[in-house]
Design a protein around this motif. Sequence first.
Motif, short mmCIF file in Angstrom:
data_model
loop_
_atom_site.label_atom_id
_atom_site.label_comp_id
_atom_site.label_asym_id
_atom_site.label_seq_id
_atom_site.Cartn_x
_atom_site.Cartn_y
_atom_site.Cartn_z
N MET A 121 -6.80 21.21 -56.87
CA MET A 121 -6.67 22.63 -57.20
C MET A 121 -7.84 23.16 -58.01
N ARG A 122 -8.32 22.41 -58.98
CA ARG A 122 -9.44 22.90 -59.77
C ARG A 122 -10.64 23.17 -58.88
N ASP A 123 -10.98 22.19 -58.06
CA ASP A 123 -12.12 22.34 -57.15
C ASP A 123 -11.93 23.53 -56.22
N MET A 124 -10.70 23.69 -55.74
CA MET A 124 -10.41 24.78 -54.81
C MET A 124 -10.60 26.13 -55.47
N ALA A 152 -11.71 18.69 -51.21
CA ALA A 152 -12.70 18.79 -52.27
C ALA A 152 -14.05 18.22 -51.85
N GLY A 153 -14.02 17.20 -50.99
CA GLY A 153 -15.28 16.59 -50.56
C GLY A 153 -15.05 15.46 -49.61
N TYR A 154 -16.16 14.93 -49.09
CA TYR A 154 -16.13 13.79 -48.17
C TYR A 154 -16.93 12.64 -48.75
N HIS A 155 -16.43 11.38 -48.57
CA HIS A 155 -15.40 11.03 -47.59
C HIS A 155 -14.01 10.89 -48.22
N TRP A 156 -13.93 10.56 -49.47
CA TRP A 156 -12.66 10.11 -50.04
C TRP A 156 -11.94 11.18 -50.87
N LYS A 157 -12.52 12.34 -51.01
CA LYS A 157 -11.90 13.37 -51.85
C LYS A 157 -10.74 14.04 -51.13
N LYS A 158 -9.67 14.30 -51.88
CA LYS A 158 -8.51 15.00 -51.34
C LYS A 158 -8.53 16.45 -51.83
N PRO A 159 -7.64 17.30 -51.31
CA PRO A 159 -7.53 18.66 -51.87
C PRO A 159 -7.19 18.59 -53.36
#
Length: 640
Positions: free
Chosen positions: A303-306, A294-301
């Motif tokens: 689903m909504r963002d994807m 989803a983003g950097y640095h701390w964002k993980k995958p």
Amino acid sequence: MKYIQFDNAKLPNLEYSLFKEILRTNRAGAYMSTSLTGCNTRKYHGLLVCPLPQMGGATYVMLSSLQCSVVQHDKTFNLGLQEYKDEYFEPKGHKYMVDYTADPTTKLTHRVGGVVLSQEFILAENENQVLIKYTLEDAHSDTLLRLKPFLAFREVHELTHENMQVNTHYDEVTNGAKFCLYQGFPDLYIQANKKMDYVAMPDWYRDVEYIKERYRGYDYHEDLYVPGYFEFPIKKGESVVIAASLTQVTPSTLKSKFTKEVSRRTPKTSLQNLLVNAAQQFVERKDGSVMLKAGYHWKKPQMRDMFVALPGLAIYQDDKKVFGEILQTALPNLRRLYIEETAMNNTSIDVPLWFFYCINEMERWLPKMVKSTAYFDLMKDLLYLYWNGVPGKMHRQDNCLIYARAEGQPQTWMNAKTPSGWLVTPRYGCAVEVNALWYNAIATTIEVAKKLKNKAFVDEWIPRLDSVGVGFVQTFCNDQLYLYDYVDGDHKSGSVRPNMLIAAGLKYSPLTREQKKCILDICTRELLTPRGLRSLSPKDEKYIGAIEGDENQRALAIHQGTAYPWLLGFYADVMLEVHRNSGMAQLKRIVDDFNSEIANHCIGTISERYNGNPSHQGKGAISMAWNVAALLKLMKIIEG
């Protein structure tokens, strides 16, 4: 002429250069990131930061920095920059900076007297390896380079401190050495394409300070371990490539590998190319799956963002296959979380509805890549999920709208929580964009059923679609000619938020063109900024125009006026429907405004959010997938 340009005379000015950040990724979860000066300002910064399967898959800072010194006539000039306790900077290599370029690699150039040295950084694609090329551009005397590695070996969210558990042992390898500070970690190899001498001189550098963490209200001091230093002679015009990696390399291949990696990169010669390059950086391969970070640095995958970001990110890519693979990776998880595990624990009810939006956008922009008929069974199952409801989470009202309430759990993208767990914008009840997405989902699936000649499904769901449409207009349209943000029984939120714009911008909507025009007008007057749509009108008493302070204060501000670029995609769609081609000039101005922003916060990409107040400073994650996707979508609209 370089597309991204900086005032070289200002580079030594820390107020100018310290807060501009660099990000490069390897498309497999690893990254390198620091400030333009090379001074790490966040605990998330480092030259080699990568996920470690042997440590549970978490991401670790392995090599924090590699400080370079020039030695001539027994005099040492350290080109590094590090901040220590009480805002003390040592060494002060920034005063020697004379140039920075971002294309084709991150390149810093320093001048010390008659010595001109450039340093270029690149990550090897799909490998946990950073390559650094040092080139002695000019020199009039014998020159020696000395490289001092600062090792962290710690998880990105943590900080490390001097301890007795550190392993001070090292092993020499071909043209370098390897280190492993703690049991269970992989070895870190530092090697060059020419012979280097290694001098062991273990020491802790204490109280390294991260100014960004201090601003954010987190712990901001740590100790870094320096095992010693490497040194080698270098001649005028000579280039030496250093590799820091988790596997041993063949040194003789490093120069050609550096050249090959550079040739793979998208030239950063325009805003579009920069955003295409940024889009590629969100791709993450792990355990045989392809995901979208989803983003950097701390964002993980997520689903909504994807679902929101995927179509825009794929538009200009030469290799679109990988984005189809991302969708295929996500769908089994969507089915598991929302259909097989119907309790929907710790999940928001809007997420599956964004899947239908993703399919619409994919068919719109990439018709050869996605066929909606392939997803009919999943779409149908999701519709029945919403129609039947989930006890304790959501239910269908008599007017066929979706009502959601689960105490303490966010139900929409406005999901900010304070550290104590208090929801800033709970929006319990019938949320406007959730029910617009619900209408869009039904209409989308009906169209797919028509293609499949599934008359029974069409006959069953068309009356339901009509009921949702009538219920939506009756519930959300107000006397001020815009939409309520959410309705919970007798309470109707009249807050001017961009969620009504999402409702107006979907492919299928129960709103008329005139209603959409009213929504567009109020959003333009009260929410539109050069960096996206505000999350709340400045006229609202709850409006907070800047994200500042500690974690609690920042959480309270996140959805109370902060501007979000990803909403520009919906703004553009409504603008075109309402004003046709006459709205194109304004969309072009919006895109052109980002030419100046692309070199402000994180060079070459778009930040997570921006202050609602001018000068709309970038905040949050330094690079956000759905924001990059929205700008690429606007460019495609303008082209077409």
